[in-house]
Design a protein around this motif. Structure first.
Motif: not given
Ligand SMILES: [Zn+2]
Length: 81
Positions: A16-28, A60-68
């Motif tokens: 739970a701690i790791v999941t919460t930490f990773v969630y808040f590291m994602l760009p919002a 669409l400009d630079c091709g970055w793909s990720g989870v936010v």
């Protein structure tokens, strides 16, 4: 038996701690973290079902793909006005 329950509880707590930490590291933001352009939403029915708090986006400009992180309704309303 009590030892197993305590160890399992500590494992769940760490997850739970790791999941919460990773969630808040994602760009919002809806802007690309690399170039700042708007991100396009990529629909994943399985991801939306499993993790409704995150969404997959693509620049669409630079091709970055990720989870936010999904923006809350309050932030979306404030951004529109
Ligand atoms: Zn970009």
């Amino acid at each position: 038996m009590l030892v197993v329950v305590v160890l399992f509880a500590t494992v769940l707590l760490r997850a739970a701690i790791v999941t919460t930490f990773v969630y808040f590291m994602l760009p919002a933001k809806r802007a690309c973290p690399r170039c700042g352009a708007q991100l396009a939403l990529i629909h994943h029915s399985l991801l939306r079902w499993l993790l409704p708090a995150v969404e997959h986006r693509w620049c669409l400009d630079c091709g970055w793909s990720g989870v936010v992180r999904v923006q809350s309704r309050v932030i979306r309303r404030a951004a529109r006005s």
